[in-house]
Structures are given as C-alpha cells and as structure tokens.
Design a protein around this motif. Structure first.
Motif, PDB file in Angstrom:
ATOM      1  N   PHE A  57     -18.602   1.112  -3.500  1.00 56.20           N
ATOM      2  CA  PHE A  57     -17.155   1.296  -3.320  1.00 56.20           C
ATOM      3  C   PHE A  57     -16.820   2.736  -2.939  1.00 56.20           C
ATOM      4  O   PHE A  57     -15.684   3.047  -2.604  1.00 56.20           O
ATOM      5  N   THR A  83       0.488  11.228   2.406  1.00 58.40           N
ATOM      6  CA  THR A  83       0.057  11.940   3.621  1.00 58.40           C
ATOM      7  C   THR A  83      -1.124  11.236   4.282  1.00 58.40           C
ATOM      8  O   THR A  83      -1.161  11.097   5.504  1.00 58.40           O
ATOM      9  N   ASN A 101     -11.356   9.041   1.504  1.00 57.98           N
ATOM     10  CA  ASN A 101     -10.681   8.302   2.577  1.00 57.98           C
ATOM     11  C   ASN A 101      -9.588   7.389   2.003  1.00 57.98           C
ATOM     12  O   ASN A 101      -9.255   6.370   2.594  1.00 57.98           O
ATOM     13  N   GLY A 102      -9.106   7.728   0.824  1.00 58.24           N
ATOM     14  CA  GLY A 102      -8.054   6.914   0.205  1.00 58.24           C
ATOM     15  C   GLY A 102      -8.578   5.831  -0.736  1.00 58.24           C
ATOM     16  O   GLY A 102      -7.811   5.193  -1.432  1.00 58.24           O
ATOM     17  N   GLY A 103      -9.889   5.626  -0.734  1.00 56.62           N
ATOM     18  CA  GLY A 103     -10.465   4.564  -1.546  1.00 56.62           C
ATOM     19  C   GLY A 103     -10.788   5.035  -2.950  1.00 56.62           C
ATOM     20  O   GLY A 103     -10.460   6.170  -3.309  1.00 56.62           O
ATOM     21  N   PHE A 158      -8.354  -0.554   6.652  1.00 55.73           N
ATOM     22  CA  PHE A 158      -9.393  -1.013   5.711  1.00 55.73           C
ATOM     23  C   PHE A 158      -9.001  -2.232   4.882  1.00 55.73           C
ATOM     24  O   PHE A 158      -9.372  -2.361   3.715  1.00 55.73           O
ATOM     25  N   ASN A 211     -11.255  -3.810   1.527  1.00 60.21           N
ATOM     26  CA  ASN A 211     -10.526  -3.867   0.253  1.00 60.21           C
ATOM     27  C   ASN A 211     -10.378  -5.298  -0.261  1.00 60.21           C
ATOM     28  O   ASN A 211     -10.385  -5.535  -1.471  1.00 60.21           O
ATOM     29  N   ASN A 253      -7.747   1.827  -2.048  1.00 58.52           N
ATOM     30  CA  ASN A 253      -6.517   2.628  -1.957  1.00 58.52           C
ATOM     31  C   ASN A 253      -6.144   3.318  -3.277  1.00 58.52           C
ATOM     32  O   ASN A 253      -5.007   3.742  -3.448  1.00 58.52           O
ATOM     33  N   LEU A 269      -0.933  -8.573   4.313  1.00 60.83           N
ATOM     34  CA  LEU A 269      -0.949  -7.251   4.942  1.00 60.83           C
ATOM     35  C   LEU A 269      -1.179  -7.352   6.453  1.00 60.83           C
ATOM     36  O   LEU A 269      -0.666  -6.543   7.229  1.00 60.83           O
ATOM     37  N   SER A 287     -16.269  -0.282   1.150  1.00 59.98           N
ATOM     38  CA  SER A 287     -15.522   0.954   1.005  1.00 59.98           C
ATOM     39  C   SER A 287     -14.618   1.164   2.208  1.00 59.98           C
ATOM     40  O   SER A 287     -14.703   0.425   3.188  1.00 59.98           O
ATOM     41  N   GLN A 288     -13.779   2.191   2.152  1.00 56.15           N
ATOM     42  CA  GLN A 288     -12.826   2.429   3.238  1.00 56.15           C
ATOM     43  C   GLN A 288     -13.494   3.240   4.334  1.00 56.15           C
ATOM     44  O   GLN A 288     -13.174   4.420   4.539  1.00 56.15           O
ATOM     45  N   TRP A 337      -1.945   8.082   3.933  1.00 49.28           N
ATOM     46  CA  TRP A 337      -1.510   6.776   4.434  1.00 49.28           C
ATOM     47  C   TRP A 337      -0.716   6.940   5.737  1.00 49.28           C
ATOM     48  O   TRP A 337      -0.832   6.128   6.659  1.00 49.28           O
ATOM     49  N   VAL A 386       0.840  -1.208   0.000  1.00 51.77           N
ATOM     50  CA  VAL A 386       0.000   0.000   0.000  1.00 51.77           C
ATOM     51  C   VAL A 386       0.875   1.258   0.000  1.00 51.77           C
ATOM     52  O   VAL A 386       0.508   2.281  -0.585  1.00 51.77           O
ATOM     53  N   GLN A 408      -5.205   6.706  -2.385  1.00 53.40           N
ATOM     54  CA  GLN A 408      -4.369   6.839  -1.180  1.00 53.40           C
ATOM     55  C   GLN A 408      -3.078   7.552  -1.552  1.00 53.40           C
ATOM     56  O   GLN A 408      -2.418   7.167  -2.512  1.00 53.40           O
ATOM     57  N   MET A 465       4.838  18.087  10.007  1.00 60.15           N
ATOM     58  CA  MET A 465       4.785  16.768   9.350  1.00 60.15           C
ATOM     59  C   MET A 465       3.568  16.681   8.440  1.00 60.15           C
ATOM     60  O   MET A 465       3.638  16.237   7.335  1.00 60.15           O
ATOM     61  N   LEU A 466       2.454  17.083   8.931  1.00 62.07           N
ATOM     62  CA  LEU A 466       1.265  17.016   8.093  1.00 62.07           C
ATOM     63  C   LEU A 466       0.768  18.431   7.845  1.00 62.07           C
ATOM     64  O   LEU A 466       0.304  19.099   8.748  1.00 62.07           O
TER      65      LEU A 466
END
Lengths: 300, 458
Positions: B262, A256, A245-247, B416, B420, A250, B442, B208-209, A258, A66, A253, B1-2
């Motif tokens: 999705f 940042t 949300n990254g979907g 997630f 997935n 992913n 994973l 979905s995530q 992740w 990922v 994704q 950082m973010l």
C-alpha cells in the motif's frame, strides 16, 4: 538646496519596496487572479479557452468524497503540525539563545532542515521510511521492538493510513520547526534582560518565569510563527507528493495535492483551481484574525 | 495557486528519478548487431527550427542515440533540431503550461496517452495514414491509444510501446513445482502462498497510488472479464466480474503480501525485485536490466512470463505507450510530421538503443526483434529469456480496453480510483461489492464530464 532621492524618505521607501511589490504582484497576485478565473471556467489542460461555468466546478467537487476526505486531512495535518511546530520551535529557540560551547554549530544544524529544499529533505525521508530498507525499522529491530524477520519485522510507515499521516506530519514539522525557532529566538533576545533578572530577584523559578514573563512577552512572535506554520502547511504538497502521493487510499491526500492530481494530471484545470481556492476565504480570515491579535498584544 | 511550484518541480524530478531504475551498463554481446539507419528525402519542403520535448528514457543509451539521430536528420534536411529531455513526471505539467501560453515545443512525446490534450493539439491523422501506407496496419493497441473514435481525431501519433510481462524468481517458483513461473492467476495464488509460507518472500503486486499498481490491477480485471468501460465507452465497472477480481486480490493479499504494497511508488517493485525481496512482479524489463548491472545473480534468476490467465482470458496493460503530439502552437508542424515518419522508419534503431525496451507499432520495422529476443545482445543468461516478449502483442492491450484510451480513462488513472478500490477491499475497509460500487460512484461523473465536452462516447 536641491534634495537628492537618497534624502527623500518617501521615495527611498518606495524604491526599496518596489522589488518586493513587483515580485508579489507578478508571482502571487497575477496567478491568484488567474486561479480565481479558472475556478469558474471549464478550462482543461488541452483547451485553455475560457468559458464561464458559474459554480459548476464547486458543485462537482462538493459531490466528490475524496475532496471531503482531503479537506479533513488538510485540517488534521495543519492543526497537529502547527501545534508541534510552535511547541518544538519554542523549545529549540530556548536552547538556541542559551550560552554554551558549540552554540553556532548547533544553530547551523538546527537550521539545516529549513535551508534544505523541501523535496530533497522529503526524498531523504522517503528512504528513511522505506518499506524494505528503512534505517528506522532497522534500529527498532536491533532494539527488539520489531521481529527479526517475517510478519512484524517492518512498520510500513507509508503503507498504514495512520502511520503515513504521522510520517507526513513528522517530516513537515522537521522542516518548519527551525523557521519557527528562529522567529521565536528573535522574540526571546528582544526581551529586556532586566525583566528576567527582576523576576529572578522576586524568587520566580524557571517555569514561572517561562509562563509569566517569557511566553507573554513573546506571544506576538509565537502568533506570527504559528501563522507562518499554518500557511506553509495548508499550502504545501511537496512532502505529500514525494512521500505518499496522497496514499494509502487517499489517507494523506490534502487539498493541494488533490488539486494537482485533478487539475494537472487529470486534465480538469477548472476543478483543480476550485479545489485549490476552496480554503482561501478561511485562510484569509484566519490570517487577519491572527495579525489583529498580534497587533493588540503589541499595543498592550 | 500552488505554493512552492519550484520546489514541486524539483520534487517531481527527484521522485521521478526514482520512478524506474536505470538499467545497468552492458553493451551488445553478439547476436544480431545494431541496425543501420536509413534516410529518405522528406515529402514536403521543410526548414527552420524544430523543438522536441521528450522524456529522459529509462535506458540512458537510448537518449544518446536519439540526440545523434536528430542531429543527423537535421543535418540532412536543413532543419535545426533542438532536443530537450526532461523527467517523464514533468511532461504533462510542461505541456499544459505550453498549451496555455500558446508557445513552446513543436513536438512533444510522453510515455502514456495524452488524450486530455486533444483540444490543444493537431490532428495527426495524416501522419498515421502515411505511416500505414508505408508500413502496413498499425498495432491496434497503439491506434486505440492515439485515436479518439468519438471525434475521429488522432490526438497523438503512437509509433511504439513497451510490454509489461510478469517477472518471477525462477529458483523460488521451481521450489513450488512451477519452474516456468505461474501461467494463471490461480497458480500465482497457490505458488505465491507456498513461497510466502516457506521462504517468507512476498508477492510484488502493488495496490498503491502509483502507475504500476494501476497497470497490474487493470490486467487482473481484464483477465477476469471486467473493465472500467465497454467498447462504446459506457461505464460498466460495477459487475460480478469486477467483484470477483477484487475478491481474488483480497485473498492474494492476505496469503502472499504485507502492508508494504500500500506504500509503494513506481520504483518500489523494481527495488524489491532487484533486492531479491519479491517472488513475482509485473513490470517492463527495466528492473531486470538494472539487476544485470547491480545484482547479476538476481538478474540471472529473474525470468519472465506473459499475462496470467484468469477466468475470462489473459491480458496485460502496455507498460509504456509512446504518444507524440504536435501542439496547435507549433511553429514547424511540417518538420515535426516529417521527423515522426523518419523516426518510425528507423524504429529498429530505437529498439536496439533502448536495449529491447521499446517495441514498434509496426512489426515489420523491427525485423530482427525476434532474433534479438531469442538471443539477447545485452547479456541475458540464458540468452533466450526474453523470447516470450516476441508475442507480447497477443497478450497486451491499451488502457481503456475494450474501449479506447480517453480523457476520462486518463483521469480515472491519474486519481488512482482502481488501486484504491482493490486496496479498500484488501484491507477489509469495505467488502468487494462496496468497493466496486464506491469506485463506480467516482468514475461515472468523470465520464459524464468528459462526455459533456464531446470527447467521450457512450
């Protein structure tokens, strides 16, 4: 005669600079150093005690598919966004410097996406791209591009990997184009009018003046806006976070988002920091290269 | 950082505002009324200030009640209580920041397991033991969502939870010969397919995530005899049962759903159900409560079923699991613990104030619950449509089943991996077997990492 502080350029310069310096050190410098430390630690969200783990976090993220998907997405997202932001920014800037009635209203409207908080804009787009209520789909349906009902009646903008990435890029471009336009507008108004007039007198048409006078003269500001666009894109997660949300799977994704999911929601702060910092050397090199190029262009 | 932390915070707030619908207006309509609250003197001397951080409840009337409840308790005990409600999406970020800073709230509540914070919070075994002493055995799913069996530490105290039943549209399912809704995954497939063909109304199970997809897909796995880990916290996801569950979902998707599933966020199935666009969804009663206020005709048509039966059983995940933690930096841990015991004793009031959303970890503390569910004081038509929730504990289990909730399960949830896995097979990107193998690849390092920290068994 005693000189006052207000008369001493050096002191005055530091006084004016100090708020920015303090701000950058406190809100960028310190967190950055902290993030570097965290990337080499086993800190978790529940245990902030620092234990040095060397490059373990980097080794772990390199083993994670990922992460590589996110890295690829980040480059794709940034490259396409940057290209579109620069091209559209230039077009909008040309419109904004032109003389026409209602210019100030147009300028205000163009600047709105940039002045709107990123997340508010993204939430508005979330509804525009909604799987059930999307007004964009409604328009497409009215125009006959989508079926009235059943299969094919919706685009599912955020449910298809390619469309989801396109949506995220589009929203990002929508947000950042005004900034690029304003930067380029400053460059355009700085071009001496007599140069343009001289080119006209020599019989140069619109496109020739554009490519042989305007663009070369504004290249430094175009480079700066590209740099801003790249950095804002590389480091943004608000749009992805709100929209997808990254979907799906992913597909949107980015590094940042992740880093956030891994580090904060997942609790592994060390890995999150390693993911977030991964591109720092590359970004730094790119920024230095662009700024050097700008300097060379200015000297010429 | 973010970059843009401020913007992100706002984003999280806004996104989470949409994470569930606010149940609509509507006060009690009879039945058994609000329970009286009781007060018992604390068992230890407490004073000072107690700072509580918790979510803004999906049912706003709960927060009104809770704030007054805290103020009343503070008035009687001499503790100055401060209550901060923030959006649930921000709680873990805030707690991580407070633990890192070594200062902040004395008591923090979240709506899912806070197992990853184990090292930064106090052991609440004493509170749990005292509650068990007073009220009897704690509901197993709450216990398994607050105790780490590997370390023996109660990283949280869990006095309540929320069930996650199936929500179905009665008129649609009556049309396919199932007026009481589906009771098995097979019926869901056959009935859902027919509804999709005849009415073009789709099924509402996300891949979905987001949180609801995570919940319902685990329920499917458990009902097919599959799980991420076994009871001893070994990763066992790569099994024939998981492959069968993934294959089933791929079939269900092809026959009853569109690519919409999705793209969903946590609010999407609520919105779809309230809009009358879904034949079936798995959710708490919040979407239904919303519909009562905004679309009464839809609300009247929404009915509930328990966990669907698969080849190996019928289980659903809890929709919400309340975890209260006392960070190590808490300045008034004693007051926090006393408050938790007082709050638990009065849980019936919390259930009522939440319009029957919150369920207690001790059945005897909500003696009127069955009567409320049999005759909903908040206007259900028919009034007994929530009745099946009375035996919700029989078909509900914790995230991590058959093992405990753990930081590893939490990280699998947050990244997630399960949605997935199902989505890749449903979209045809991978076969079911490949998707399961990829998910195992994973998940295994995540478990290994937390096991190495001594927080996961196996």
């Amino acid at each position: 005669m005693r000189t006052r502080v207000a008369d001493r350029d050096g002191a005055l310069a530091w006084i004016f600079l100090m708020p920015s310096v303090v701000y950058i050190l406190a809100l960028v410098g310190v967190p950055f150093v902290l993030a570097v430390g965290l990337a080499f630690s086993d800190v978790t969200s529940g245990d902030p005690s620092f234990d040095f783990v060397g490059v373990d976090n980097f080794r772990s993220i390199f083993d994670d598919p990922v992460f590589w998907q996110s890295l690829g997405n980040t480059f794709l997202f940034t490259a396409i966004s940057m290209l579109l932001i620069v091209v559209l920014g230039k077009i909008v800037a040309n419109i904004l410097v032109a003389d026409f009635r209602g210019k100030w209203v147009v300028r205000f409207l163009v600047l709105l996406p940039w002045t709107t908080p990123a997340t508010l804009g993204a939430v508005a787009w979330l509804w525009l791209l909604d799987s059930i209520y999307s007004p964009i789909d409604w328009v497409l349906r009215q125009l006959g591009f989508l079926a009235e009902a059943g299969n094919g009646s919706n685009m599912y903008w955020l449910g298809e990997p390619a469309l989801a990435m396109a949506s995220v890029i589009a929203v990002h471009v929508w947000r950042l184009t005004p900034l690029a336009a304003v930067i380029m507008m400053a460059g355009l108004v700085a071009i001496p009018k007599d140069m343009d007039e001289a080119a006209r007198m020599d019989g140069a048409g619109y496109w020739r003046r554009m490519f042989e006078v305007t663009i070369p003269m504004t290249m430094p500001v175009i480079a700066v806006s590209a740099l801003f666009g790249a950095i804002f894109t590389f480091t943004d997660m608000a749009v992805v976070d709100v929209l997808t949300n990254g979907g799906p799977n992913n597909a949107t994704q980015v590094l940042t988002s992740w880093a956030f999911f891994r580090g904060i929601d997942g609790g592994d702060v060390g890995q999150g920091a390693a993911i977030a910092l991964f591109l720092f050397p590359l970004l730094l090199a790119a920024a230095i290269a662009i700024l050097r190029a700008v300097r060379r262009l200015e000297v010429r | 950082m973010l970059h843009g932390v401020g913007a992100l915070g706002l984003g999280a707030a806004l996104a989470a505002c949409a994470s569930e619908e606010d149940p609509g207006p509507g006060g009690p309509t009879g039945s058994v009324g609000a329970p009286a609250e009781t007060f018992a003197e604390p068992t230890r001397k407490i004073s000072g200030e107690l700072k509580i951080l918790l979510w803004s409840h999906f049912v706003p009337s709960h927060d009104t009640w809770f704030d007054k409840f805290c103020a009343d308790w503070g008035g009687k005990t001499g503790v100055k209580v401060t209550v901060d409600h923030i959006d649930q999406a921000q709680i873990t970020t805030r707690l991580a920041a407070e633990i890192s800073a070594g200062q902040g709230h004395d008591l923090v509540q979240f709506i899912a397991c806070l197992s990853s914070f184990e090292e930064g919070v106090l052991d609440l075994k004493d509170v749990t033991d005292e509650a068990v002493k007073r009220h009897g055995p704690q509901l197993e799913l709450c216990r398994k969502s607050s105790l780490n069996p590997k370390t023996g530490k109660f990283y949280a105290y869990s006095p309540g939870w929320v069930p996650d039943p199936g929500n179905y549209r009665k008129t649609l399912w009556s049309g396919v010969g199932l007026p009481n809704g589906p009771s098995t995954w097979d019926e869901l497939l056959t009935g859902g397919t027919e509804i999709m063909k005849s009415k073009n109304i789709q099924m509402g199970l996300g891949m979905s995530q987001e949180i609801d997809s995570n919940m319902v897909l685990r329920a499917l796995m458990w009902s097919f005899g599959s799980s991420i880990q076994d009871a001893s916290e070994k990763v066992v996801i790569n099994s024939d049962q998981t492959v069968a569950a993934v294959e089933y979902m791929a079939k269900l998707f092809k026959q009853t759903m569109t690519n919409e599933v999705f793209s969903w966020n946590a609010a999407s199935n609520n919105q779809g159900l309230v809009a009358g666009k879904l034949s079936y969804a798995v959710n708490s009663i919040s979407a239904y409560r919303t519909a009562q206020g905004t679309a009464p005709e839809v609300a009247d048509d929404i009915h509930f079923v328990s966990a669907l039966r698969g080849t190996q059983g019928a289980l659903a995940a809890q929709h919400v699991m309340y975890n209260w933690v006392v960070p190590k930096h808490a300045k008034n841990a004693d007051a926090a613990k006393e408050f938790l015991l007082h709050y638990t004793t009065n849980y019936a009031a919390a259930t009522y104030a939440s319009k029957l959303y919150d369920f207690c970890a001790w059945d005897k503390l909500t003696p009127n619950l069955n009567a409320w569910l049999a005759s909903d004081p908040f206007g259900s038509k028919p009034s007994d449509k929530l009745k099946l929730l009375a035996d919700g504990t029989k078909w509900s289990t914790n995230i991590g089943h058959p093992g405990p909730a753990s930081p590893a399960e939490g990280e699998v949830f947050s990244t997630f991996i399960i949605p997935n896995m199902f989505a890749k097979a449903a979209r045809g990107e991978l076969t079911a077997k490949q998707a399961v193998t990829e998910a195992e690849g994973l998940i295994t390092p995540i478990f290994a990492k937390w096991r190495a920290r001594g927080l996961v068994g196996g």
